[in-house]
Design an enzyme around this catalytic site. Structure first.
Site, PDB file in Angstrom:
ATOM      1  N   LYS A  47       0.808  -1.225   0.000  1.00 35.26           N
ATOM      2  CA  LYS A  47       0.000   0.000   0.000  1.00 35.26           C
ATOM      3  C   LYS A  47       0.841   1.276   0.000  1.00 35.26           C
ATOM      4  O   LYS A  47       0.473   2.259  -0.643  1.00 35.26           O
ATOM      5  CB  LYS A  47      -0.967  -0.010   1.190  1.00 35.26           C
ATOM      6  CG  LYS A  47      -2.056  -1.074   1.082  1.00 35.26           C
ATOM      7  CD  LYS A  47      -3.040  -0.978   2.224  1.00 35.26           C
ATOM      8  CE  LYS A  47      -4.125  -2.042   2.107  1.00 35.26           C
ATOM      9  NZ  LYS A  47      -5.157  -1.921   3.167  1.00 35.26           N
ATOM     10  N   ASP A  90     -10.228   2.445   2.509  1.00 28.61           N
ATOM     11  CA  ASP A  90     -10.364   1.795   3.815  1.00 28.61           C
ATOM     12  C   ASP A  90     -11.127   2.683   4.791  1.00 28.61           C
ATOM     13  O   ASP A  90     -11.951   2.207   5.581  1.00 28.61           O
ATOM     14  CB  ASP A  90      -8.989   1.452   4.394  1.00 28.61           C
ATOM     15  CG  ASP A  90      -8.334   0.276   3.697  1.00 28.61           C
ATOM     16  OD1 ASP A  90      -9.069  -0.575   3.156  1.00 28.61           O
ATOM     17  OD2 ASP A  90      -7.094   0.198   3.699  1.00 28.61           O
TER      18      ASP A  90
END
Length: 281
Positions: free
Chosen positions: A68, A105
């Protein structure tokens, strides 16, 4: 290529449930498209991403561990959520050929709360967050946006929690603190962002005796669906939400960007049933 292709990249990747849920939405809408898994090693990340987007013509991808932060550096531009968290979990190939990194997220966690039975959104005094890793960053940012007055980040290594606070302190009005033990007496929300309680991991050991009966409890772990924390909270009457909803909701913006459905894909009981069935296999 006559239809859009997207996928998920990470290492390891075989356990990812993303192809199941995106495949379910493609089938529901009757859309042409394909969603794949691709394992990418850290040392070849940039080259492999370029090959997928340019040579294979992918419309974009989800990015999972351990990539990420590398995806954040790879993208031509990033949206506000990705910039705030310093991490990208969704890459979208734009019409001009550039890549935009996004982080869904935060959205996924917030929507899982807002759609959970028993979540009222009232109070919003103190929230206690267990853990200070990458997932905790998204959770703390979401709680800032939800208007909590205080967020206590519980981590054995205080320095790590303090780094999280330093990075996010300017993006909300909540009072942030780093502690080594949870204080639950006036807690409105308790969140576990660690891997403790996950299948194959040590249990999460926490005494809920001081937790108010009105407090809401959630866990980002979804294997098992009901963790020890959620079972203990439910047994004493606290409202809870499991971690599967966060996974499902965070996928929605990416699906919209890659496959352009006629309406926002639904996160409903049928989708949960299909994904849980895949988990059980």
């Amino acid at each position: 290529m006559s239809f859009p292709v997207a996928g998920v990249v990470g290492m390891p990747i075989a356990q990812s449930l993303s192809p199941v849920l995106h495949g379910t939405w493609l089938k529901r809408f009757g859309l042409p498209g394909r969603y794949e898994r691709r394992e990418i090693a850290p040392e070849t990340f940039e080259a492999d991403m370029t090959a997928l987007l340019l040579d294979e013509g992918w419309a974009g991808m989800n990015v999972t561990v351990p990539h990420k932060e590398a995806a954040f550096r790879f993208c031509d531009r990033v949206d506000d959520s990705a910039r705030r968290l310093g991490a990208v979990n969704t890459v979208v190939r734009l019409p001009d050929g550039t890549n935009e990194g996004r982080n869904t997220d935060l959205y996924g966690f917030r929507r899982n709360l807002e759609t959970a039975p028993g979540w009222t959104g009232t109070g919003r005094g103190a929230a206690v967050v267990l853990g200070a890793g990458g997932a905790a960053r998204a959770v703390v940012a979401a709680l800032q946006d939800l208007g909590f007055a205080e967020i206590r980040i519980v981590n054995r290594t205080v320095a790590r929690a303090e780094r999280l606070i330093e990075d996010l302190a300017g993006s909300g009005r909540a009072r942030l603190s780093a502690v080594t033990a949870p204080s639950l007496e006036d807690c409105d929300l308790l969140v576990n962002t660690t891997s403790l309680g996950m299948t194959g991991q040590p249990p999460l050991e926490i005494d809920l005796a001081a937790l108010p009966g009105s407090a809401f409890v959630t866990d980002i772990v979804y294997k098992p669906l009901e963790t020890g924390l959620l079972a203990a909270a439910r047994a004493r009457g606290n409202a809870t939400a499991d971690g599967l909803g966060m996974l499902l909701h965070q996928a929605v913006p990416g699906f919209e960007a890659w496959f352009h459905p006629p309406e926002r894909p639904a996160v409903d009981d049928d989708l949960r049933r299909i994904v849980l069935g895949a988990m059980a296999r």
